[in-house]
Design an enzyme around this catalytic site. Sequence first.
Site, mmCIF file in Angstrom:
data_model
loop_
_atom_site.group_PDB
_atom_site.id
_atom_site.type_symbol
_atom_site.label_atom_id
_atom_site.label_comp_id
_atom_site.label_asym_id
_atom_site.label_seq_id
_atom_site.Cartn_x
_atom_site.Cartn_y
_atom_site.Cartn_z
ATOM 1 N N VAL A 1 0.816 -1.222 0.000
ATOM 2 C CA VAL A 1 0.000 0.000 0.000
ATOM 3 C C VAL A 1 0.848 1.270 0.000
ATOM 4 O O VAL A 1 0.314 2.370 -0.157
ATOM 5 C CB VAL A 1 -0.990 0.038 1.190
ATOM 6 C CG1 VAL A 1 -2.038 -1.049 1.061
ATOM 7 C CG2 VAL A 1 -0.262 -0.060 2.521
ATOM 8 N N THR B 1 6.551 2.295 2.937
ATOM 9 C CA THR B 1 7.912 2.840 2.918
ATOM 10 C C THR B 1 7.963 4.174 2.194
ATOM 11 O O THR B 1 8.648 5.108 2.638
ATOM 12 C CB THR B 1 8.876 1.828 2.273
ATOM 13 O OG1 THR B 1 8.894 0.635 3.067
ATOM 14 C CG2 THR B 1 10.288 2.391 2.194
ATOM 15 N N LYS C 1 13.360 1.333 11.495
ATOM 16 C CA LYS C 1 12.705 0.135 10.942
ATOM 17 C C LYS C 1 13.191 -1.047 11.769
ATOM 18 O O LYS C 1 14.207 -1.675 11.458
ATOM 19 C CB LYS C 1 13.079 -0.036 9.475
ATOM 20 C CG LYS C 1 12.519 -1.297 8.819
ATOM 21 C CD LYS C 1 11.104 -1.091 8.338
ATOM 22 C CE LYS C 1 10.628 -2.328 7.566
ATOM 23 N NZ LYS C 1 9.290 -2.149 6.991
#
EC number: 6.3.3.3
Length: 225
Positions: free
Chosen positions: A13, A16, A37
């Site tokens: 989607v 990032t 992350k």
Amino acid sequence: MTVLAVTGTDTGVGKTVTTAALACAARLARRDVAVCKPVQTGTIDGDDDLGEVRRLSGVTALHGGWRYPEPLAPVAAAGRAGAPLPTRTELVGSVRAVDAAGRLTIVEGAGGLLVALGADGVTLRDLAHDLGAQVLIVVSPGLGTLNHTALTLEALAAHGLSCAGLVIGAWPAEPGVAELDNRTALEALAPVRAVLPAGAGAASPERFEALSAAAFDADWITSLS
């Protein structure tokens, strides 16, 4: 401590790219910004989300964590690699080590809100709870997005967590009736903080900087605390 967690309603989607755009917009708004992350999978295929964030956003305060080669959910990827998973305490500690007074620390999850990230089943929702973070949800404009978004919002509300808003991560160049109707319906569910064009991740850093600045409201970014 200002931590903003970024999750998505599905894979692909635009989590990032959204993380990079938000980090870029925060940098342009003169905020001290870092991107974390904690868990990354798919590294054998060259996936490097933090490298992509660096290239697109110009932000250099980037912090990785546990990395696994296969493009699978973290628990499966770690199991197949014979590698340990982090504990909840380790994950929370890794983010707290990055954050600093006055800094906006953006934490990108792996998969959706309830995907297990650690050995004890810890999820991004758990991390957001422990860190006192709001959660920004990246959504699709296509069919199915209203249900996926409503379920994610319900999962946040069930644990008393605050949604920072929605980002439509890949808006088509020629939206159809479904996309246009969904955009209106999404705005009724939660504030839409940005709409990013499909393919934004392929833009040059200069072009990406311009579209990031246009997509996000600098006043909203400044108000995050």
